[in-house]
Design an enzyme around this catalytic site. Structure first.
Site, mmCIF file in Angstrom:
data_model
loop_
_atom_site.group_PDB
_atom_site.id
_atom_site.type_symbol
_atom_site.label_atom_id
_atom_site.label_comp_id
_atom_site.label_asym_id
_atom_site.label_seq_id
_atom_site.Cartn_x
_atom_site.Cartn_y
_atom_site.Cartn_z
ATOM 1 N N GLY A 703 0.788 -1.234 0.000
ATOM 2 C CA GLY A 703 0.000 0.000 0.000
ATOM 3 C C GLY A 703 0.813 1.274 0.000
ATOM 4 N N ARG A 742 2.903 -1.251 -5.858
ATOM 5 C CA ARG A 742 2.942 0.022 -6.578
ATOM 6 C C ARG A 742 4.268 0.775 -6.417
ATOM 7 N NH1 ARG A 742 -1.653 2.970 -7.343
ATOM 8 N NH2 ARG A 742 -2.595 1.707 -5.704
ATOM 9 N N TYR A 782 -11.143 4.492 -11.004
ATOM 10 C CA TYR A 782 -10.968 5.144 -9.697
ATOM 11 C C TYR A 782 -10.990 6.664 -9.796
ATOM 12 C CZ TYR A 782 -8.511 0.647 -9.082
ATOM 13 O OH TYR A 782 -8.169 -0.655 -9.077
ATOM 14 N N CYS A 809 -15.614 2.593 -27.071
ATOM 15 C CA CYS A 809 -17.012 3.014 -27.160
ATOM 16 C C CYS A 809 -17.632 3.184 -25.789
ATOM 17 C CB CYS A 809 -17.808 2.017 -27.983
ATOM 18 S SG CYS A 809 -17.174 1.931 -29.636
ATOM 19 N N GLU A 810 -17.085 4.037 -24.974
ATOM 20 C CA GLU A 810 -17.687 4.362 -23.675
ATOM 21 C C GLU A 810 -17.377 5.816 -23.366
ATOM 22 O OE1 GLU A 810 -17.816 2.015 -20.330
ATOM 23 O OE2 GLU A 810 -17.453 0.108 -21.366
ATOM 24 N N TYR A 838 -0.314 -1.296 -11.968
ATOM 25 C CA TYR A 838 -1.736 -1.489 -12.270
ATOM 26 C C TYR A 838 -2.121 -0.832 -13.601
ATOM 27 C CZ TYR A 838 -1.461 -2.738 -7.361
ATOM 28 O OH TYR A 838 -1.087 -3.302 -6.180
HETATM 29 N N1 LLP Z 1 -0.735 -6.976 -0.385
HETATM 30 C C1 LLP Z 1 -2.034 -7.237 -0.554
HETATM 31 C C2 LLP Z 1 -2.684 -8.237 0.252
HETATM 32 C C3 LLP Z 1 -2.765 -6.524 -1.494
HETATM 33 O O1 LLP Z 1 -4.057 -6.761 -1.641
HETATM 34 C C4 LLP Z 1 -2.110 -5.553 -2.272
HETATM 35 C C5 LLP Z 1 -2.829 -4.804 -3.288
HETATM 36 C C6 LLP Z 1 -0.741 -5.324 -2.056
HETATM 37 C C7 LLP Z 1 -0.093 -6.053 -1.097
HETATM 38 C C8 LLP Z 1 0.050 -4.338 -2.843
HETATM 39 O O2 LLP Z 1 -0.458 -3.053 -2.668
HETATM 40 P P1 LLP Z 1 0.368 -1.810 -3.258
HETATM 41 O O3 LLP Z 1 1.641 -1.694 -2.535
HETATM 42 O O4 LLP Z 1 0.566 -1.999 -4.697
HETATM 43 O O5 LLP Z 1 -0.522 -0.630 -3.040
HETATM 44 N N2 LLP Z 1 -5.603 -1.567 -8.809
HETATM 45 C C9 LLP Z 1 -5.435 -0.629 -7.736
HETATM 46 C C10 LLP Z 1 -4.628 -1.174 -6.610
HETATM 47 C C11 LLP Z 1 -5.189 -2.468 -6.077
HETATM 48 C C12 LLP Z 1 -4.370 -3.047 -4.989
HETATM 49 C C13 LLP Z 1 -4.818 -4.389 -4.614
HETATM 50 N N3 LLP Z 1 -4.059 -4.993 -3.579
HETATM 51 C C14 LLP Z 1 -4.844 0.655 -8.296
HETATM 52 O O6 LLP Z 1 -4.603 0.741 -9.495
HETATM 53 O O7 LLP Z 1 -4.634 1.606 -7.572
#
Ligand code: LLP
Length: 857
Positions: A703, A742, A782, A809-810, A838
């Site tokens: 996160g 991320r 988002y 087409c949206e 992502y």
């Molecule tokens: N660990 C778990 C259990 C997770 O569910 C996630 C992300 C991460 C780690 C990694 O999170 P990060 O460090 O990347 O924030 N598609 C969305 C983000 C979805 C994240 C899902 N889980 C976006 O584009 O912002």
């Protein structure tokens, strides 16, 4: 006779150019068959000088002030080609009044009112002379002949002479008188009026707006136009926030609320007369008469709940009153407020609980001197324990039916977590939500809130263009804090795009640097790269080279990790399936990776699978965080994790299946930029771990956010580490793990797209590109902000505001809205930033358009 009242403020009557605008506008109204009634302020700066004249006279220093007043008018008269002796009577009268004060040494409100009235009398005398000289037949009217004040309950001389109230009922006799005047235009003064016994009185500073709306109401005017130096009311103070959007339409209540909470465009008292008479009010700009400005009216169609603006007000003083005796006691508040009345202090915001009443005093409305405050505290002391907090500021979210949109304000409340909050009020009228914080924080907070609430709002009948779009041609905005490696490599990127567009391009060096950075966290024993962010094998190799393990969420991801790195130990690959079928769990155990359970069902229904295994359990940390509701993974409404109150059952089931829980895991959400998050998550886990004897690892999740929008600051990793250090010190026998996705790849990746065409519909301009929501879905899903830059024109000033759209087409196929850019032409290469995480991972072949290529450099 149709009347249109036009009010021109100080800056609007201070130059020849502005008077030309006034003449043109008046002529236009007359051409439309209406009678324009012009209400003017004093020349800019003159009221302040007049205000200082009498105090200066008492010290015998009035000559200098008089000279400045004369000089200002003489300079303007010269450029307007007016007779140089036009205002001599005023100058000499002012001189005699000042001399009188210097002799007698006494200043009364009555005299102050007389002196101040000359500002408006002089500006309108010049105006009438000039307009007549231009051939526009203008009748000069003394506002004191028809603006009569009403007696007030508090009839102190200050009130009577300096803050008079004028009734605003319709006056047929006045309408007739104005209709009968033999002229095209009527010109009169704002701010001044007369008492029933014919003495000069004032409406209070900023009172010209109220003069205009009162005159409009008396005349039953068709509309009232307030001409000022900004083109209307904005979603925030545009001088502070260039992205502030013009509010095209407001209703009276909203305009009043905005005026009262800090927007200086309109005086709050001005709304009432036009509201009562249902007269539309237009706020317009003298320097930009081409713009329609803000229309304030009863009927603006939009009755939906919506947030219209953010405003900040500084210089608040809080009085905090603690009392235990207040509970159920009758008359406590009456007694307390009586003390404020006795000291002449007007209370603004109020919050009460059973033992505490906190109120704010607006120092701009109250002349607060230390004596008055001390006196107040003494008066209050027998009733409660009073204290004063100075240097506060309020931030208000203004709009209609705020109560109904509170849930949408969730990200807004995250902003508040960093600030000390003294008071929160939600107006009973449901038009504002106000928070009082330290004054030092207010500008930053207003900016943050504005970014959150308005950056994605579309142009429609309420929200117009931004201030920047109206006035500034600033170079393209580069997200501050984001290290834009691509600037230096733009030629290379343009070449790549010519052949491969649309394409994701990743910068190896940036991924590597980020991987090293997280690997270097002192208090984290193991960092696992969450490959869902970007499972490109080459990027995974870079992460591995920095010593990272991997976090997977599906059999496919596990297989990819195992194929690339067959030698990784079981505890270097964490597998966290969610609502996955039995086979997926089985696949995890077969691949010999560490399986995380995030629901009791598998343990209850398929105990044989878990027999003799070591597992992690994913816990719901209770509270989610992150850049959007879709990525917050805590709390009952999120589908993830085992709730803390199920721990006993978990223990029983695990024992029954004879499996050991060796790690606890939690992930609060994605795109988090508050360094405290991971310590807080860890504390929840540590507390539960006390009841689970085999737990040796606390995985505090991923996160880690990156700056995306202009103005966002970078998450301070050292601060994250330092806070985790506190956790480790408290639980030295536990290892801390993290699993960022991320953070490693977002800024390293960009999406390149080529401009295919341009289009204009109404006022909205579109730039079409060959990438779209199928290539990058984050903006559509988002409302995510991705910086967009025209690489071919990277150093050119922005000259237009456009929506960047793809071929899908949206209607939601928009990559960026309302972006200020240089004019893009077909074939130009646009770079869409912070797209490494992502991006390609969530791309689709929707409309059978195919995936973008991926290229590492
Ligand atoms: N660990 C778990 C259990 C997770 O569910 C996630 C992300 C991460 C780690 C990694 O999170 P990060 O460090 O990347 O924030 N598609 C969305 C983000 C979805 C994240 C899902 N889980 C976006 O584009 O912002």
């Amino acid at each position: 006779m149709r009347f249109i009242v036009l009010k021109f403020g100080g800056t609007s009557v201070s130059t020849l150019a502005r008077w030309k605008t006034i003449a043109a506008q008046a002529q236009q109204r007359a051409d439309e068959g209406a009678r324009p009634v012009l209400v003017c302020s004093a020349v800019s700066g003159v009221s302040d000088l007049l205000d200082s004249l009498l105090p200066a006279a008492r010290r015998g220093e009035h000559d200098a002030v008089l000279e400045q007043i004369e000089a200002k008018h003489r300079a303007l008269m010269a450029t307007m080609d007016l007779p140089s002796d036009l205002l001599d009577d005023h100058f000499s009268l002012l001189r005699r009044l000042a001399q009188g004060v210097s002799l007698i040494g006494e200043i009364t409100p009555r005299l102050t009112a007389r002196v101040m009235s000359h500002g408006e009398l002089m500006s309108t005398t010049m105006g009438a002379e000039w307009l007549n000289g231009q051939g526009l037949k203008t009748a000069w009217m003394d506002a004191r002949s028809f603006m009569r004040s009403a007696p007030m309950a508090d009839d102190s001389p200050r009130r009577r002479y300096l803050a008079a109230r004028i009734p605003h009922d319709a006056e047929p006799a006045l309408q007739k008188q104005f209709a009968d005047v033999d002229a095209t235009v009527i010109l009169t003064q704002g701010f001044i009026a007369s008492s029933p016994d014919e003495e000069t009185v004032l409406l209070g500073r900023g009172g010209s707006d109220t003069s205009a709306t009162t005159i409009a109401a008396k005349l039953g005017a068709e509309r009232c136009e307030i001409w000022t130096d900004v083109p209307g009311m904005f979603t925030a103070n545009p001088r502070q926030i260039q992205a502030a959007r013009l509010l095209k339409a407001l209703d009276y209540d909203e305009a009043q609320e905005l005026a009262s909470t800090g927007a200086k465009v309109l005086h709050p008292a001005a709304v009432n007369p036009v509201r009562a008479a249902k007269i539309p009010m237009h706020v317009r700009s003298t320097p930009r008469p081409d713009l329609a400005g803000t229309v304030v009216s009863l009927d603006q169609g939009d009755r939906h709940a919506s947030v219209k603006a953010i405003s900040g007000r500084k210089n608040l003083v809080l009085i905090v009153m603690e009392s235990v005796g207040m509970w159920q006691s009758v008359g406590f508040l009456a007694d307390v407020f009586g003390c404020f009345r006795a000291r002449g202090l007007s209370v603004d915001l109020v919050a009460t609980s059973e033992s505490n009443v906190t109120v704010s005093l607006d120092t701009s409305a109250n002349l607060i001197d230390e004596d008055a405050l001390q006196g107040l505290l003494e008066d209050l002391a027998p009733l409660c324990q009073p204290s004063v907090i100075r240097g506060c500021a309020s931030v208000s979210i203004v709009g209609r039916n705020i109560r109904a949109v509170l849930h949408e304000l969730a990200p807004v409340f995250e902003v508040f977590e960093e600030h000390r909050i003294y008071l929160v009020t939600q107006a009973a009228s449901d038009l504002n939500l106000t928070v009082v914080i330290d004054a030092a924080q207010v500008d930053r907070m207003v900016k943050q809130l504005h970014g959150l609430l308005f950056s994605n709002s579309q142009r429609d009948e309420t929200f117009g263009p931004s201030w920047a779009a109206l006035f500034e041609d600033a170079p393209q905005q580069i997200t501050r804090g984001a290290r834009s490696w691509w600037r230096a490599r733009k030629d290379e990127l343009i070449d790549i795009a010519q052949e491969h567009s649309p394409a994701y391009v990743y910068d190896r060096a940036t991924v590597s640097a980020r991987a090293e950075e997280v690997a270097g966290l002192q208090n984290v024993s193991q960092v696992l790269y969450a490959i869902k962010a970007n499972p490109h094998p080459e990027l995974m190799k870079i992460a591995r080279a920095a010593g990272l393990g991997f976090e997977c969420v599906s059999p496919g991801e596990v297989a990819r990790v195992r194929a690339l790195f067959p030698d990784l130990r079981r505890d270097q690959v964490l597998y966290t399936p969610n609502f996955a079928p039995r086979e997926d769990y089985a696949a995890g155990f077969d691949a010999d990776v560490m399986v995380t359970l995030d629901n009791l069902h598998p343990l209850i229904a398929w105990p044989d699978l878990f027999e003799g295994r070591e597992i992690f359990v994913r816990i719901d940390p209770g509270q989610g965080r992150g850049h959007h509701a879709h990525v917050r993974t805590g709390g009952a409404t999120s589908k993830f994790g085992v709730a803390a109150d199920q721990i006993d059952e978990l223990l029983g089931r695990a024992a029954a299946a004879s499996c050991r829980i060796v790690g606890l895991h939690a992930h609060a959400g994605s795109g988090v930029r508050t360094p405290d998050n991971w310590r807080e998550v860890g504390s929840v886990l540590a507390e539960l771990a006390a009841r689970l004897p085999d737990v040796r690892v606390l995985d505090v999740g991923g996160g880690l956010g990156v700056p995306e929008k202009p103005g966002q600051t970078r998450l301070d990793l050292t601060a994250v580490d330092q806070r985790l250090g506190q956790l480790r010190a408290a639980f030295p026998d536990k290892q801390l793990w993290m699993e960022p996705g991320r953070y490693l790849v977002a800024e390293a990746g960009v999406l390149l797209a080529r401009v295919t065409q341009r289009k204009q519909k109404g006022i909205v301009r579109y730039v079409g590109v060959d990438a779209g929501m199928h290539s990058l879905i984050r903006p559509a899903l988002y409302g995510a902000y991705h910086q967009i830059v025209n690489l071919n024109r990277i150093d050119d000033p922005a000259t237009e505001t456009v929506n960047i759209v793809g071929p899908i087409c949206e209607t939601g196929d928009v990559l960026g809205r309302d972006r200020r850019m240089p004019q893009s032409e077909e074939g130009d290469v646009l770079l869409i930033g912070t797209a490494g995480a992502y991006g390609r991972a969530m791309a689709s072949e929707y409309n059978l358009r195919g995936f973008p290529e991926e290229i590492l450099i």
